[in-house]
Scaffold this motif. Structure first.
Motif, PDB file in Angstrom:
ATOM      1  N   ASN A  86       0.830  -1.209   0.000  1.00 50.27           N
ATOM      2  CA  ASN A  86       0.000   0.000   0.000  1.00 50.27           C
ATOM      3  C   ASN A  86       0.865   1.260   0.000  1.00 50.27           C
ATOM      4  O   ASN A  86       0.540   2.242  -0.672  1.00 50.27           O
ATOM      5  N   ARG A  87       1.950   1.232   0.744  1.00 51.92           N
ATOM      6  CA  ARG A  87       2.869   2.365   0.746  1.00 51.92           C
ATOM      7  C   ARG A  87       3.471   2.564  -0.634  1.00 51.92           C
ATOM      8  O   ARG A  87       3.658   3.698  -1.094  1.00 51.92           O
ATOM      9  N   ALA A  88       3.801   1.469  -1.314  1.00 54.23           N
ATOM     10  CA  ALA A  88       4.373   1.575  -2.660  1.00 54.23           C
ATOM     11  C   ALA A  88       3.373   2.178  -3.641  1.00 54.23           C
ATOM     12  O   ALA A  88       3.739   2.974  -4.512  1.00 54.23           O
ATOM     13  N   ILE A  89       2.100   1.809  -3.492  1.00 59.40           N
ATOM     14  CA  ILE A  89       1.063   2.375  -4.360  1.00 59.40           C
ATOM     15  C   ILE A  89       0.954   3.883  -4.147  1.00 59.40           C
ATOM     16  O   ILE A  89       0.849   4.668  -5.104  1.00 59.40           O
ATOM     17  N   GLN A  90       1.016   4.304  -2.887  1.00 58.14           N
ATOM     18  CA  GLN A  90       0.904   5.734  -2.570  1.00 58.14           C
ATOM     19  C   GLN A  90       2.060   6.543  -3.146  1.00 58.14           C
ATOM     20  O   GLN A  90       1.885   7.693  -3.542  1.00 58.14           O
ATOM     21  N   THR A  91       3.242   5.936  -3.171  1.00 55.14           N
ATOM     22  CA  THR A  91       4.419   6.654  -3.686  1.00 55.14           C
ATOM     23  C   THR A  91       4.639   6.444  -5.177  1.00 55.14           C
ATOM     24  O   THR A  91       5.583   6.984  -5.747  1.00 55.14           O
ATOM     25  N   GLY A  92       3.776   5.632  -5.810  1.00 53.96           N
ATOM     26  CA  GLY A  92       3.906   5.394  -7.245  1.00 53.96           C
ATOM     27  C   GLY A  92       4.993   4.405  -7.607  1.00 53.96           C
ATOM     28  O   GLY A  92       5.427   4.342  -8.773  1.00 53.96           O
ATOM     29  N   GLU A  93       5.439   3.603  -6.644  1.00 57.76           N
ATOM     30  CA  GLU A  93       6.478   2.612  -6.923  1.00 57.76           C
ATOM     31  C   GLU A  93       5.844   1.346  -7.478  1.00 57.76           C
ATOM     32  O   GLU A  93       4.969   0.749  -6.860  1.00 57.76           O
ATOM     33  N   GLY A  94       6.300   0.934  -8.660  1.00 54.69           N
ATOM     34  CA  GLY A  94       5.791  -0.282  -9.266  1.00 54.69           C
ATOM     35  C   GLY A  94       6.828  -1.386  -9.255  1.00 54.69           C
ATOM     36  O   GLY A  94       7.758  -1.381  -8.440  1.00 54.69           O
ATOM     37  N   TYR A  95       6.692  -2.320 -10.177  1.00 52.05           N
ATOM     38  CA  TYR A  95       7.597  -3.465 -10.223  1.00 52.05           C
ATOM     39  C   TYR A  95       9.037  -3.031 -10.483  1.00 52.05           C
ATOM     40  O   TYR A  95       9.973  -3.593  -9.926  1.00 52.05           O
ATOM     41  N   GLY A  96       9.202  -2.005 -11.286  1.00 49.86           N
ATOM     42  CA  GLY A  96      10.540  -1.520 -11.590  1.00 49.86           C
ATOM     43  C   GLY A  96      11.061  -2.068 -12.912  1.00 49.86           C
ATOM     44  O   GLY A  96      10.468  -2.959 -13.526  1.00 49.86           O
ATOM     45  N   LYS A  97      12.188  -1.525 -13.344  1.00 45.55           N
ATOM     46  CA  LYS A  97      12.773  -1.922 -14.623  1.00 45.55           C
ATOM     47  C   LYS A  97      14.252  -2.274 -14.444  1.00 45.55           C
ATOM     48  O   LYS A  97      14.853  -1.974 -13.427  1.00 45.55           O
ATOM     49  N   ASN A  98      14.792  -2.929 -15.481  1.00 48.71           N
ATOM     50  CA  ASN A  98      16.226  -3.258 -15.551  1.00 48.71           C
ATOM     51  C   ASN A  98      16.687  -4.138 -14.381  1.00 48.71           C
ATOM     52  O   ASN A  98      17.798  -3.990 -13.874  1.00 48.71           O
ATOM     53  N   HIS A  99      15.817  -5.035 -13.958  1.00 45.77           N
ATOM     54  CA  HIS A  99      16.187  -5.966 -12.895  1.00 45.77           C
ATOM     55  C   HIS A  99      17.032  -7.105 -13.456  1.00 45.77           C
ATOM     56  O   HIS A  99      16.971  -7.420 -14.647  1.00 45.77           O
ATOM     57  N   LEU A 100      17.793  -7.740 -12.587  1.00 42.38           N
ATOM     58  CA  LEU A 100      18.570  -8.915 -12.968  1.00 42.38           C
ATOM     59  C   LEU A 100      17.725 -10.179 -12.822  1.00 42.38           C
ATOM     60  O   LEU A 100      16.753 -10.206 -12.080  1.00 42.38           O
ATOM     61  N   ASN A 101      18.141 -11.235 -13.551  1.00 35.49           N
ATOM     62  CA  ASN A 101      17.508 -12.559 -13.443  1.00 35.49           C
ATOM     63  C   ASN A 101      16.007 -12.526 -13.690  1.00 35.49           C
ATOM     64  O   ASN A 101      15.235 -13.224 -13.031  1.00 35.49           O
ATOM     65  N   GLU A 102      15.602 -11.723 -14.661  1.00 38.58           N
ATOM     66  CA  GLU A 102      14.187 -11.648 -14.975  1.00 38.58           C
ATOM     67  C   GLU A 102      13.762 -12.828 -15.843  1.00 38.58           C
ATOM     68  O   GLU A 102      14.485 -13.203 -16.771  1.00 38.58           O
TER      69      GLU A 102
END
Length: 464
Positions: free
Chosen positions: A203-219
């Motif tokens: 819920n905190r991530a939703i409030q701050t607009g943080e999603g799954y993210g990009k450029n992760h390793l081992n995707e």
């Protein structure tokens, strides 16, 4: 000074692990630093006779499990099974319950007898796809997998076949179902608070607009096909692993008996094998092989183009995970052999007179120092189990309570940054301590608190 020689290398190893350095190099350096400060002449004997010996023993016993688990996880990813399962789960329980789905799948596999390390390999592709589809920060994947696999189904839930729940049986003459009510209450405590925390973080991530993210390793690789495998076929390899792990656990002792003696085959000089110590490992290996065969039978056309590259990646990941954990195991063996380790154990015993509290604190502390729940549990009970039984007999405490408290305690502070399973989890998910450890540590505190919650329940209500 002896105690300092235990704490100094521990602090050093935690620091370098948290900063992202590879423990394959720094675990032996940290262990041998302690030996060097104690007596420089002992460095080489301890390195060869303790560290390398224990490290090699771990690799000998568990590398096939790591390898087969990595291969199975990679094939599940390449076959599109992770995507199929994640899509089906989202359709059934809704996008907002993705974390619950990962926790439940991990719990089913680990309670079904699948090795904790194998669960990481098997679930990660599923978790990554599910978190990506729900746009949940990837940094929460390790804590979510950990809650389902490394907590209540590892040592709290009665009947779990994980080694942390089996070790106490040899010391207290109990079975895996010891203290069922206390274990069940402890499991509910861990699951409820853990899920509340993870949902709060989301819920905190939703409030701050943080999603799954990009450029992760081992995707996991993205699938471009519009047609996914059926969910029934997708979950089949996981069901095969779970079911046949149980089947082989029952069949292996029946087939081989208590020991296998090579002398009966005319092969002298090879020591006999104690089957009970290898049954669980052999059962997992056999189940994983069948799981891999199942994927190949149903999805070979889908994976044959990238089969060689995928297989090589899985082997490389298995080697890294095995060496990480084995190096930590060797570190714990060296630390446990130092005089300061015994001083720490004796100091805890003198501070806490109540046998249950003493057992909990001693076990979780030793698990934290060694970076291993099973290692800390074995050392703790080897040193103190007779004393605990005598004290429990005087106070009228059922040995089953001793079993459940010890088992749950070993899974508390063992998950400090230098823990081998934790390092493997982060390596598989492609994340660092800096990115993901904070949430894991909160669950570590929850898991540790659950032990004292169970002790309080016993003293207040007398339930077992």
């Amino acid at each position: 000074m002896d105690v300092l020689l235990v704490l100094l290398p521990l602090a050093f190893l935690i620091l370098v692990a948290y900063r992202g350095f590879n423990v394959i190099l720094f675990a032996p350096l940290a262990a041998l630093l302690a030996v060097l400060l104690a007596n420089p002449a002992y460095v080489l004997p301890f390195f060869s006779g303790v560290f390398l010996d224990k490290m090699a023993g771990f690799i000998k016993l568990y590398f096939p499990v790591f390898l087969l688990g990595a291969v199975l996880g990679k094939l599940i990813e390449m076959a599109g099974y992770a995507k199929s399962i994640s899509t089906a789960v989202i359709d059934v329980i809704g996008k907002n319950r993705a974390m619950l789905a990962v926790v439940l799948v991990g719990a089913i596999l680990s309670y079904g007898g699948v090795s904790l390390f194998v669960v990481v390999f098997a679930i990660y592709p599923f978790a990554a796809e599910l978190f990506k589809a729900s746009d949940i920060p990837k940094r929460l994947i390790p804590a979510t997998i950990g809650l389902g696999s490394f907590t209540f189904t590892m040592d709290a839930l009665p009947g779990t076949p994980q080694i942390q729940n089996i070790i106490p049986t040899t010391f207290f003459n109990t079975d895996a179902w010891a203290a069922p009510w206390l274990g069940s209450c402890g499991s509910i405590f861990i699951f409820s608070i853990g899920m509340f925390y993870l949902q709060w973080q989301r819920n905190r991530a939703i409030q701050t607009g943080e999603g799954y993210g990009k450029n992760h390793l081992n995707e996991p690789e993205r699938r471009t096909e519009t047609t996914l495998p059926s969910v029934g076929v997708a979950v089949l390899p996981l069901l095969v692993v779970t079911v046949f792990n149980k089947v082989f656990t029952e069949l292996i002792p029946q087939r081989y008996g208590k020991t296998f003696d090579f002398a009966s085959l005319g092969m002298e000089g090879i020591p006999p094998i104690e089957i009970s110590k290898l049954t669980a490992v052999w059962a997992v290996q056999g189940a994983l092989v069948l799981g891999i065969i199942t994927v190949l039978l149903f999805a070979f056309r889908a994976i044959k183009a990238g089969f060689t590259a995928g297989l090589n990646l899985a082997i490389g990941g298995a080697l890294l995970a095995t060496l990480n954990t084995a190096s930590e195991y060797g570190f714990g063996a060296v630390i446990a052999a130092l005089p300061g380790f015994k001083v720490v154990s004796a100091g805890i015993a003198s501070l806490f007179k109540d046998p249950l509290v003493n057992e909990a604190v001693t076990t979780t502390t030793l698990a934290g120092i060694t970076g291993s729940g099973s290692g800390g549990l074995s050392i703790s009970l080897a040193l103190m189990s007779k004393t605990y039984l005598e004290q429990a007999a005087r106070l009228g405490i059922d040995p089953e309570v001793l079993h459940r408290v010890a088992a749950m305690a070993c899974g508390g502070m063992d998950s400090l940054p230098h823990n081998g399973a934790l390092i493997t989890l982060l390596a598989v998910t492609g994340l660092t301590h800096k990115q993901a450890y904070k949430d894991i540590f909160i669950l570590t505190l929850v898991k540790t608190a659950a032990v004292f919650f169970v002790i309080a329940l016993y003293y207040v209500f007398g339930i077992v």
